[in-house]
Every structure is written in C-alpha cells, then in structure tokens.
Design an enzyme around this catalytic site. Structure first.
Site, PDB file in Angstrom:
ATOM      1  N   ASP A 105      54.149-129.251   4.568  1.00 33.85           N
ATOM      2  CA  ASP A 105      54.297-129.582   5.996  1.00 33.85           C
ATOM      3  C   ASP A 105      54.526-128.355   6.872  1.00 33.85           C
ATOM      4  O   ASP A 105      55.501-128.287   7.622  1.00 33.85           O
ATOM      5  CB  ASP A 105      55.467-130.561   6.204  1.00 33.85           C
ATOM      6  CG  ASP A 105      55.132-131.976   5.746  1.00 33.85           C
ATOM      7  OD1 ASP A 105      53.945-132.321   5.695  1.00 33.85           O
ATOM      8  OD2 ASP A 105      56.076-132.729   5.445  1.00 33.85           O
TER       9      ASP A 105
ATOM     10  N   GLU B 160      48.188-143.976   6.763  1.00 31.43           N
ATOM     11  CA  GLU B 160      48.149-142.528   6.547  1.00 31.43           C
ATOM     12  C   GLU B 160      47.944-142.236   5.069  1.00 31.43           C
ATOM     13  O   GLU B 160      48.845-142.427   4.250  1.00 31.43           O
ATOM     14  CB  GLU B 160      49.472-141.920   7.036  1.00 31.43           C
ATOM     15  CG  GLU B 160      49.529-140.413   6.884  1.00 31.43           C
ATOM     16  CD  GLU B 160      50.803-139.822   7.489  1.00 31.43           C
ATOM     17  OE1 GLU B 160      51.275-140.323   8.526  1.00 31.43           O
ATOM     18  OE2 GLU B 160      51.311-138.857   6.912  1.00 31.43           O
TER      19      GLU B 160
ATOM     20  N   GLU C  71      46.282-136.645   7.586  1.00 30.69           N
ATOM     21  CA  GLU C  71      47.163-135.472   7.588  1.00 30.69           C
ATOM     22  C   GLU C  71      46.533-134.354   6.751  1.00 30.69           C
ATOM     23  O   GLU C  71      46.114-134.578   5.620  1.00 30.69           O
ATOM     24  CB  GLU C  71      48.531-135.857   7.022  1.00 30.69           C
ATOM     25  CG  GLU C  71      49.463-134.655   6.905  1.00 30.69           C
ATOM     26  CD  GLU C  71      50.912-135.046   6.652  1.00 30.69           C
ATOM     27  OE1 GLU C  71      51.365-136.066   7.214  1.00 30.69           O
ATOM     28  OE2 GLU C  71      51.585-134.340   5.894  1.00 30.69           O
TER      29      GLU C  71
ATOM     30  N   ASP D 277      53.600-131.259  -0.548  1.00 34.31           N
ATOM     31  CA  ASP D 277      53.432-131.424   0.888  1.00 34.31           C
ATOM     32  C   ASP D 277      54.391-130.473   1.615  1.00 34.31           C
ATOM     33  O   ASP D 277      55.506-130.851   1.950  1.00 34.31           O
ATOM     34  CB  ASP D 277      53.745-132.890   1.225  1.00 34.31           C
ATOM     35  CG  ASP D 277      53.170-133.362   2.541  1.00 34.31           C
ATOM     36  OD1 ASP D 277      52.407-132.603   3.151  1.00 34.31           O
ATOM     37  OD2 ASP D 277      53.483-134.492   2.942  1.00 34.31           O
TER      38      ASP D 277
ATOM     39  N   HIS E 245      60.303-142.188  12.888  1.00 32.85           N
ATOM     40  CA  HIS E 245      60.604-143.257  11.934  1.00 32.85           C
ATOM     41  C   HIS E 245      61.854-143.956  12.468  1.00 32.85           C
ATOM     42  O   HIS E 245      62.739-143.290  13.015  1.00 32.85           O
ATOM     43  CB  HIS E 245      61.004-142.727  10.560  1.00 32.85           C
ATOM     44  CG  HIS E 245      59.953-141.988   9.816  1.00 32.85           C
ATOM     45  ND1 HIS E 245      59.777-140.648   9.918  1.00 32.85           N
ATOM     46  CD2 HIS E 245      59.060-142.413   8.894  1.00 32.85           C
ATOM     47  CE1 HIS E 245      58.803-140.268   9.111  1.00 32.85           C
ATOM     48  NE2 HIS E 245      58.346-141.314   8.483  1.00 32.85           N
TER      49      HIS E 245
ATOM     50  N   HIS F 250      47.881-133.664   3.268  1.00 33.45           N
ATOM     51  CA  HIS F 250      47.561-134.745   2.341  1.00 33.45           C
ATOM     52  C   HIS F 250      46.110-134.640   1.871  1.00 33.45           C
ATOM     53  O   HIS F 250      45.805-134.943   0.717  1.00 33.45           O
ATOM     54  CB  HIS F 250      47.787-136.101   3.007  1.00 33.45           C
ATOM     55  CG  HIS F 250      49.202-136.348   3.419  1.00 33.45           C
ATOM     56  ND1 HIS F 250      49.601-137.472   4.082  1.00 33.45           N
ATOM     57  CD2 HIS F 250      50.322-135.600   3.258  1.00 33.45           C
ATOM     58  CE1 HIS F 250      50.904-137.420   4.308  1.00 33.45           C
ATOM     59  NE2 HIS F 250      51.363-136.274   3.828  1.00 33.45           N
TER      60      HIS F 250
ATOM     61  N   ASP G 158      53.277-133.075  12.238  1.00 38.87           N
ATOM     62  CA  ASP G 158      54.105-133.513  11.116  1.00 38.87           C
ATOM     63  C   ASP G 158      54.405-132.263  10.286  1.00 38.87           C
ATOM     64  O   ASP G 158      53.868-132.074   9.196  1.00 38.87           O
ATOM     65  CB  ASP G 158      53.351-134.578  10.304  1.00 38.87           C
ATOM     66  CG  ASP G 158      54.244-135.250   9.286  1.00 38.87           C
ATOM     67  OD1 ASP G 158      55.416-134.853   9.184  1.00 38.87           O
ATOM     68  OD2 ASP G 158      53.768-136.165   8.596  1.00 38.87           O
TER      69      ASP G 158
ATOM     70  N   ASP H  11      65.048-142.122  11.437  1.00 36.97           N
ATOM     71  CA  ASP H  11      65.477-140.799  11.884  1.00 36.97           C
ATOM     72  C   ASP H  11      65.982-140.807  13.322  1.00 36.97           C
ATOM     73  O   ASP H  11      66.645-139.868  13.726  1.00 36.97           O
ATOM     74  CB  ASP H  11      64.463-139.665  11.642  1.00 36.97           C
ATOM     75  CG  ASP H  11      63.029-140.022  11.919  1.00 36.97           C
ATOM     76  OD1 ASP H  11      62.265-140.012  10.961  1.00 36.97           O
ATOM     77  OD2 ASP H  11      62.707-140.291  13.077  1.00 36.97           O
TER      78      ASP H  11
HETATM   79  C1  XLS Z   1      54.852-137.913   4.460  1.00 38.90           C
HETATM   80  C2  XLS Z   1      54.192-138.375   5.653  1.00 38.90           C
HETATM   81  C3  XLS Z   1      55.132-138.963   6.675  1.00 38.90           C
HETATM   82  C4  XLS Z   1      54.385-139.826   7.620  1.00 38.90           C
HETATM   83  C5  XLS Z   1      55.196-140.809   8.374  1.00 38.90           C
HETATM   84  O1  XLS Z   1      54.339-137.118   3.704  1.00 38.90           O
HETATM   85  O2  XLS Z   1      53.425-137.350   6.189  1.00 38.90           O
HETATM   86  O3  XLS Z   1      55.835-137.962   7.317  1.00 38.90           O
HETATM   87  O4  XLS Z   1      53.650-139.049   8.523  1.00 38.90           O
HETATM   88  O5  XLS Z   1      55.897-141.635   7.535  1.00 38.90           O
HETATM   89 NI    NI Z   2      52.439-137.482   8.002  1.00 35.73          NI
HETATM   90 NI    NI Z   3      53.095-135.564   4.789  1.00 36.44          NI
END
Ligand code: XLS
Ligand code: NI
Ligand code: NI
Length: 436
Positions: free
Chosen positions: A308, A231, A267, A306, A100, A270, A338, A103
């Site tokens: 991750d 996404e 993802e 999420d 991003h 998600h 991610d 970041d």
């Molecule tokens: C958030 C998303 C984010 C995207 C990029 O839940 O997964 O990380 O991949 O903005």
């Molecule tokens: Ni993502």
């Molecule tokens: Ni995510």
C-alpha cells in the site's frame, strides 16, 4: 486548534516549483479533454490509512506522531480525528474521502452500542462535509478485523457470522447513504479459504451471492442509488480470496446475476499480487463495462504483500489514466489513495508529502495520457494492426456471416496466410517515452 498549523492550503505552483508542499502538475481547474483535472482525477483520501494507521508492523509498535490522537477507543477521540481529517482535506484540496465503518468510530460492547458510536461520529462527518464541501466517495464495512470473522463473513462456516455481517453492512449502507456516498465497496476481507479440506466452496460462494443480493435489496429499500463495487484481491489475509482478480469477480457477478448493480474497484497492488498489471485489470474490467473505481496505490515488486505505497511511478499513472480516458472516465468512482506512509515517515507533514506526490504523479499521468491520445499514433497503430478485420473475411467473421465451412472454403482457395504487421513493441515502448 489546528492540527497542521504550519501548513496552509496547498497551491498549484507549476512544473518549475521546487516547493515540496505545492503541486507542480495538479491544477484542479485546468481543463483537459473537456473536463477539469479535479473531475478527471476525483482524488480521495483513505481514512483508514491516513488517520488510523500508526505504522505498526509485525515486528514493532506504532511510530507515527499524531498529537491530536490520544490512542483511546473513545467516541471523543474519534470525533477529534474527524475534525483533523477535514482540516487535512481542506488544505490538501482532495474532493473526496473513503472510510470503513470501524475506522471512523469505535466498536462498542454490543452491536447496538457500536451503532450508536457510529451515529455520533457520522453526525460530525455530515457537519464537516457540509462545512467544507468534501464528499464521501464510498463507504465500506470492516468485516475482517474482529475475531468473529475468523472464518470469513458472508462465506463463514458459522451462520451467525453471516447474520452479524448482514447487520453491519445494513448499518454501513445506511450511513453511506446518509453521507451521500457515491458508492459502496465490498472488499472480500476474509472471504476465501486457507485450506480446501475443511471448505465447502459451493456453499460459501452461494452464500456470498446471497449476501450481495440482500445488500442490493436493502439499498433499494432505503433509496441508495450509488454503485456497488467489489474490490479484487488474490491473497492476504487468506491464501485464496474468492475475489482474486477482475476476471474472477466478473465471473462471480455473472454467475449470481449481479452485473446490473455492481462494478469493480480495482487496486494497483492487488493487481500486482494477482500477477497482472493494473493496466490489464482496468482494460479487462473496462471492456466488460465493469470499471467502477480505483484504489490508487502501488506495491513493491520485490515484496509479495500489499505494501500500500503511494504511487509515484509515471508509467503506472500514465497507464491508469490511459485506461480511465479510454473507458469514459472514472466517475462516479475516483482515485482513492488506499496507501499509507512508511513507518519511518512518522511526522504529520509526511501525510502531505505522500498525498501531494501521489496527486501530482496522477496529474502528470493524465497530461501524458491525454497527449498520447491527442497525437493518435498509438491508436492509429492499433487500428492498423487489426485492419484485416475491417473488410473481407474478417468483417464476415465479426458480423456472424462466416461458418467453419465458409472459412474452410476460403482457406482452401487461398492456401495459406501472409504475415501480418509486426507488433512493433519496442518501437511503441520507445514512443511512450517521448511523452514522459
Ligand atoms: C485491503 C483493501 C482494503 C479495501 C477496503 O487490502 O485494499 O483497504 O480497499 O476494505
Ligand atoms: Ni483497497
Ligand atoms: Ni489493499
């Protein structure tokens, strides 16, 4: 000065190795179905998690030990992080990374200063990319952290937020182009609503459509030919995100005439939050030629957010790779981790363990998926299951020759239908286990 002095280049040591800092399955140059593992899997490291995530949670402060990071929001610190990131990439052997805008470089006190900060860091990213050959998979703009986006970005009730987001995406697109990114991702951040009483949904969706067109126009202007990706994610941070799942995104893209320039970045976590399997999301996108890239992580089925996490479940990676192979591969997208290490995994070496585990799980998934395909039992079964469509009335329906009248006539003569083949779900689930 190395950030990971005790760690050398991670090597492939084969399935019997007990070395946790080695690959047992990911053998970059090994060829499967005519293509190297490296090119099938196209692994990418997510800059935001791996280099910006300190392990804070709603109840506690960061825990991660990152001796190279002084915690300041300075350009110097950001540049130091870039050097560390590329040392990590070189040792891990991932061909791609993703970021991003916010970041990689700190936000300044004005948009102009922020852009200057970004340029200073991008210069170093370019240098490190050239030095190592690691490439940018995709870039994206953070249109959700800053308070100015509290009501959303392109779907904000405040036109100035739209304008700011446009300026930010313009710059991020230019930077992504400069770094040779093969895609540009829109994750809807706060593009959604908390409450419909205060929301003009039509207006917000129209604005989002307009925003995407402006992005496409700008890409043309600067000669960026990468893929645009949306996404999907159904909730978090808003109660309802407009890009809730693959189907909703594809519908949005069709409604606003954007299907030529966009695909989806799916993802796993998600998909889970949307009440789907990742296999479903990939299949759904794939049949519509909308499969673009994958954010490779996993959630926790006992938790509703999420999380991750790094993916290690072989059923999951097998299913993802079955879908990737079925639809002709992920390129120019890839498998972007991610994912973040748990708060308790606070040492730098945990970043290696996490990625190696994820990469090996996907390499293994690729091998398994490819054996399933080579044996052909599964596809043979599916083909048999639909055999009534190959000739007779099925073929007439598919080719458009049948009408309700002709079908009525056919059924009146036939009387009723005979039972088709059993679905054999249990047998097939058992069959998949044979390959694991
Ligand atoms: C958030 C998303 C984010 C995207 C990029 O839940 O997964 O990380 O991949 O903005
Ligand atoms: Ni993502
Ligand atoms: Ni995510």
């Amino acid at each position: 000065m190395a950030a990971f002095p005790e760690i050398g280049k991670i090597q492939y040591e084969g399935p019997t190795s007990k070395n946790p800092l080695a690959y047992r399955h990911y053998n970059a140059e090994e060829v499967i179905e005519g293509c190297t593992m490296k090119d099938h899997l196209r692994f990418s490291v997510a800059y935001w998690h791996t280099f910006r995530c300190g392990g804070a949670d709603p109840f506690g402060a960061p825990t991660a030990l990152r001796p190279w990071d002084d915690g300041s929001e300075s350009v110097e610190n950001a540049i130091r992080r870039v050097r560390v990131a590329f040392e990590f990439f070189e040792k891990l052997g991932n061909p791609f990374y993703a970021f991003h805008d916010r970041d990689i470089a700190p936000e300044g006190s004005s948009l102009a200063e922020t852009n200057r900060n970004l340029d200073a860091v991008v210069k170093i990213l370019r240098e490190e990319q050239d030095r190592t050959g690691v490439q940018l998979l995709w870039g994206t703009a953070n249109l959700f952290s800053n308070p100015r986006f509290m009501h959303g970005a392109s779907t904000s009730s405040n036109a100035d937020a739209f304008a700011f987001a446009a300026a930010q995406v313009k710059k991020c697109l230019e930077v992504t182009h400069e770094l040779g990114g093969s895609g540009y991702v829109f994750w809807g951040g706060r593009e959604g609503y908390q409450n419909l009483y205060n929301t003009d949904m039509k207006r917000e969706l129209d604005h989002m459509g307009r925003f995407m067109h402006l992005a496409v126009d700008h890409a043309k202007e600067i000669g960026f030919q990468g893929t645009f990706l949306i996404e999907p994610k159904p909730k978090e941070p808003t109660k309802h995100q407009y890009d809730s799942d693959a189907a909703a995104c594809i519908n949005f893209l069709r409604a606003y005439d954007l299907t030529d320039t966009f695909k989806l970045n799916l993802e796993t976590n998600h998909a889970t939050l949307a009440g789907h399997t990742m296999m479903h999301e990939m299949d759904y996108a794939g049949v519509q030629n909308m499969l673009g890239s994958v954010d490779a992580n996993t959630g926790d089925l006992l938790l509703g957010w999420d999380t991750d996490q790094f993916p290690t479940d072989l059923y999951l990676t097998t299913q993802v790779m079955l879908m990737a192979l079925k639809y002709g591969g992920l390129a120019p997208g890839g498998l972007n981790f991610d994912a973040k290490v748990r708060r308790e995994s606070f040492e730098p070496v945990d970043l290696f363990h996490a990625h190696i585990g994820g990469m090996d799980a996907f390499a293994r998934g690729l091998k398994i998926a490819s054996s399933i395909r080579a044996d052909g039992e599964l596809s043979e079964f599916v083909q048999q299951r639909y055999r009534t469509w190959e000739s007779g009335v099925g073929a007439e329906i598919e080719s458009g020759q049948a009408s309700f009248t002709s079908l009525e006539q056919y059924m009146l003569e036939k009387g009723d239908i005979a039972p088709n083949l059993s679905g054999r779900q249990e047998m097939l689930e058992h069959l998949i286990n044979r390959y694991l």
